[in-house]
Structures are given as structure tokens and as C-alpha cells.
Write a protein that holds these residues in place. Sequence first.
Motif, PDB file in Angstrom:
ATOM      1  N   VAL A 203      46.480  40.211 -20.718  1.00 26.90           N
ATOM      2  CA  VAL A 203      47.555  39.975 -21.686  1.00 26.90           C
ATOM      3  C   VAL A 203      47.050  38.978 -22.722  1.00 26.90           C
ATOM      4  CG1 VAL A 203      49.897  39.076 -22.032  1.00 26.90           C
ATOM      5  CG2 VAL A 203      49.370  40.459 -19.996  1.00 26.90           C
ATOM      6  N   TRP A 204      47.199  39.346 -24.001  1.00 25.65           N
ATOM      7  CA  TRP A 204      46.804  38.463 -25.083  1.00 25.65           C
ATOM      8  C   TRP A 204      48.042  37.731 -25.577  1.00 25.65           C
ATOM      9  CZ3 TRP A 204      47.936  37.980 -30.319  1.00 25.65           C
ATOM     10  CH2 TRP A 204      47.038  37.184 -31.057  1.00 25.65           C
ATOM     11  N   LEU A 205      48.057  36.406 -25.392  1.00 23.85           N
ATOM     12  CA  LEU A 205      49.168  35.596 -25.885  1.00 23.85           C
ATOM     13  C   LEU A 205      48.859  35.142 -27.296  1.00 23.85           C
ATOM     14  CD1 LEU A 205      49.608  35.306 -22.675  1.00 23.85           C
ATOM     15  CD2 LEU A 205      51.033  33.406 -23.369  1.00 23.85           C
ATOM     16  N   SER A 206      49.785  35.390 -28.178  1.00 26.02           N
ATOM     17  CA  SER A 206      49.604  35.044 -29.576  1.00 26.02           C
ATOM     18  C   SER A 206      49.426  33.539 -29.741  1.00 26.02           C
ATOM     19  CB  SER A 206      50.825  35.507 -30.372  1.00 26.02           C
ATOM     20  OG  SER A 206      50.721  35.104 -31.706  1.00 26.02           O
ATOM     21  N   VAL A 207      48.561  33.164 -30.672  1.00 29.86           N
ATOM     22  CA  VAL A 207      48.338  31.767 -31.030  1.00 29.86           C
ATOM     23  C   VAL A 207      49.017  31.541 -32.380  1.00 29.86           C
ATOM     24  CG1 VAL A 207      46.596  30.016 -31.569  1.00 29.86           C
ATOM     25  CG2 VAL A 207      46.154  31.716 -29.777  1.00 29.86           C
ATOM     26  N   SER A 208      49.935  30.598 -32.435  1.00 33.80           N
ATOM     27  CA  SER A 208      50.670  30.325 -33.667  1.00 33.80           C
ATOM     28  C   SER A 208      49.864  29.475 -34.634  1.00 33.80           C
ATOM     29  CB  SER A 208      51.971  29.571 -33.347  1.00 33.80           C
ATOM     30  OG  SER A 208      52.832  30.362 -32.576  1.00 33.80           O
ATOM     31  N   ALA A 209      50.168  29.637 -35.902  1.00 28.70           N
ATOM     32  CA  ALA A 209      49.653  28.735 -36.934  1.00 28.70           C
ATOM     33  C   ALA A 209      50.674  27.611 -37.104  1.00 28.70           C
ATOM     34  CB  ALA A 209      49.475  29.481 -38.247  1.00 28.70           C
ATOM     35  N   THR A 210      50.199  26.416 -37.411  1.00 32.14           N
ATOM     36  CA  THR A 210      51.107  25.295 -37.627  1.00 32.14           C
ATOM     37  C   THR A 210      50.545  24.331 -38.667  1.00 32.14           C
ATOM     38  OG1 THR A 210      52.350  23.489 -36.584  1.00 32.14           O
ATOM     39  CG2 THR A 210      50.129  23.900 -35.740  1.00 32.14           C
ATOM     40  N   THR A 211      51.464  23.616 -39.308  1.00 28.06           N
ATOM     41  CA  THR A 211      51.067  22.593 -40.268  1.00 28.06           C
ATOM     42  C   THR A 211      50.955  21.220 -39.619  1.00 28.06           C
ATOM     43  OG1 THR A 211      53.377  22.240 -40.904  1.00 28.06           O
ATOM     44  CG2 THR A 211      52.097  23.819 -42.209  1.00 28.06           C
ATOM     45  N   ARG A 212      51.327  21.093 -38.365  1.00 27.37           N
ATOM     46  CA  ARG A 212      51.226  19.777 -37.730  1.00 27.37           C
ATOM     47  C   ARG A 212      49.782  19.476 -37.363  1.00 27.37           C
ATOM     48  NH1 ARG A 212      50.021  19.655 -32.536  1.00 27.37           N
ATOM     49  NH2 ARG A 212      50.934  21.054 -30.997  1.00 27.37           N
ATOM     50  N   ALA A 213      49.487  18.206 -37.208  1.00 30.39           N
ATOM     51  CA  ALA A 213      48.135  17.776 -36.843  1.00 30.39           C
ATOM     52  C   ALA A 213      47.864  18.103 -35.381  1.00 30.39           C
ATOM     53  CB  ALA A 213      47.992  16.274 -37.078  1.00 30.39           C
ATOM     54  N   PRO A 214      46.605  18.375 -35.033  1.00 36.78           N
ATOM     55  CA  PRO A 214      46.269  18.624 -33.624  1.00 36.78           C
ATOM     56  C   PRO A 214      46.539  17.387 -32.772  1.00 36.78           C
ATOM     57  CG  PRO A 214      44.433  19.214 -35.076  1.00 36.78           C
ATOM     58  CD  PRO A 214      45.449  18.512 -35.913  1.00 36.78           C
ATOM     59  N   ARG A 215      47.022  17.626 -31.549  1.00 31.90           N
ATOM     60  CA  ARG A 215      47.174  16.550 -30.575  1.00 31.90           C
ATOM     61  C   ARG A 215      45.852  16.415 -29.830  1.00 31.90           C
ATOM     62  NH1 ARG A 215      52.756  19.231 -29.004  1.00 31.90           N
ATOM     63  NH2 ARG A 215      54.082  18.229 -30.551  1.00 31.90           N
ATOM     64  N   PRO A 216      45.627  15.285 -29.168  1.00 36.08           N
ATOM     65  CA  PRO A 216      44.367  15.108 -28.424  1.00 36.08           C
ATOM     66  C   PRO A 216      44.145  16.270 -27.450  1.00 36.08           C
ATOM     67  CG  PRO A 216      45.552  13.033 -28.533  1.00 36.08           C
ATOM     68  CD  PRO A 216      46.474  14.079 -29.106  1.00 36.08           C
ATOM     69  N   GLY A 217      42.946  16.827 -27.501  1.00 41.34           N
ATOM     70  CA  GLY A 217      42.587  17.920 -26.602  1.00 41.34           C
ATOM     71  C   GLY A 217      42.890  19.307 -27.129  1.00 41.34           C
ATOM     72  N   GLU A 218      43.685  19.423 -28.199  1.00 35.88           N
ATOM     73  CA  GLU A 218      44.006  20.738 -28.747  1.00 35.88           C
ATOM     74  C   GLU A 218      42.843  21.252 -29.578  1.00 35.88           C
ATOM     75  OE1 GLU A 218      48.844  20.933 -29.051  1.00 35.88           O
ATOM     76  OE2 GLU A 218      47.766  20.130 -30.781  1.00 35.88           O
ATOM     77  N   VAL A 219      42.572  22.551 -29.444  1.00 36.29           N
ATOM     78  CA  VAL A 219      41.447  23.186 -30.117  1.00 36.29           C
ATOM     79  C   VAL A 219      41.980  24.209 -31.117  1.00 36.29           C
ATOM     80  CG1 VAL A 219      39.378  24.607 -29.769  1.00 36.29           C
ATOM     81  CG2 VAL A 219      39.998  22.865 -28.077  1.00 36.29           C
ATOM     82  N   ASP A 220      41.474  24.124 -32.347  1.00 35.54           N
ATOM     83  CA  ASP A 220      41.864  25.074 -33.386  1.00 35.54           C
ATOM     84  C   ASP A 220      41.481  26.492 -32.962  1.00 35.54           C
ATOM     85  OD1 ASP A 220      42.864  25.683 -36.070  1.00 35.54           O
ATOM     86  OD2 ASP A 220      40.781  26.185 -36.529  1.00 35.54           O
ATOM     87  N   GLY A 221      42.431  27.404 -33.070  1.00 34.78           N
ATOM     88  CA  GLY A 221      42.190  28.793 -32.699  1.00 34.78           C
ATOM     89  C   GLY A 221      42.461  29.088 -31.239  1.00 34.78           C
ATOM     90  N   VAL A 222      42.612  28.057 -30.427  1.00 36.42           N
ATOM     91  CA  VAL A 222      42.926  28.240 -29.003  1.00 36.42           C
ATOM     92  C   VAL A 222      44.382  27.876 -28.747  1.00 36.42           C
ATOM     93  CG1 VAL A 222      42.416  27.481 -26.643  1.00 36.42           C
ATOM     94  CG2 VAL A 222      40.554  27.829 -28.283  1.00 36.42           C
TER      95      VAL A 222
END
Length: 195
Positions: free
Chosen positions: A37-56
Motif C-alpha cells: 500500500v502506497w500512502l500519499s505524502v502531503s506537501a506542506t508549507t510548515r518547516a520540517p520538525r526534527p527527524g522529518e525527511v523531505d519526500g518521506v
Amino acid sequence: MADAGAPAAHGLTVLAGPTAVGKGTVSTFIRDNYPQVWLSVSATTRAPRPGEVDGVHYFFISADEFERRAAAGDFLEWAVVHGRNRYGTLRSTVSEAIQEGRAVLLEIDLQGARQVKAAVPEANFVFLAPPSWEEMVRRLVGRGTETPDEQQRRLETAKLELAAEPEFDSTIINDDVQRAADELVSLMGLTPNPR
């Protein structure tokens, strides 16, 4: 009829429901136990939180880019959350996953589900419901992440969200995360994992 820029409905399932019903918990269980199952990854304007990876975790983009892409119709759905940051589902990522033959799951709020339904009415729309109102209140209060005023506001919103259940193709009662996830996977046309 869906517009020409919408992804094909084959393989697209939308999961929505009221606040504190456990959409994120069910989706996380599916992510951890159903790699098909492919879970959609949302786009957001908020800044990444610690540990968050762009595109993941999210696609982190500027407010200007989000506005440009929204105006161009690049989102299946999008919203301003808490009056500050924008979140949305990119059409291109969903379309690519469907074209690859993946079973696609969008876990979104009711407003987003309605936008997707307008774009792709043939998709499979699943409503996640609590076992009871009392259990939903217990879950919301038990998380301890909102003030009493915020809890009350969310519960008032939840009453309106529960009334939207007839707009969906199917309803799953979230009385047990594993059981609810297995039922959702089955509704997506996949075989639940043996336990």
C-alpha cells in the motif's frame, strides 16, 4: 466525470473520519504491515520538525511555491490548517503510484475527502468511525495534546464530521486498530496478512 488531470480511480482509496477517530494510527499500522500500500505524502508549507525527511514525511515547499502549484491545479486537495500552514496532496505523486500499479491510500480530513470526490468520484471513499461517541471523547481527552477549550471545539467539529458518514462508500468501525486496518486493506482489494 473526473477531470482530465485527475488520477485514474483504479487503486485510489480515501480514508477520512472525525477528529480523534484514529486515522493516523490505522494508516501507520498499514504503513508498517502492508508495504504494497502506497500512502500519499502531503506537501506542506510548515518547516520540517526534527527527524522529518523531505519526500518521506512531507514535501516541504515554500508558501509561494504552494500558491503557484495550487493556482495551477497541481493538488487533488489542499487546505489551510489552523489558519497558518497549507497542506495538500499532489496529483502527480498519486498518479505516478497508480500508474505503477500500487494500491494508493490517502488519509485526509473530511474537507480534503470532499475535494478528492469532486476530482475523482470513482475512487473508493471509506469513513473511519469510532465504536461510540463516548470512546471518541475518551480518546481525544486521553491524548492530552489539546487544552479543554480546544477539546470542546474539536468535539463540536466531530459531531458535524460524523454526520458526513453517508457521503462515503463504506464505513469501518475503529474498535481495534489491526482489525480496522485489515478491513481497510480488504476493501482496497488486497488480502490481509495472516496473523
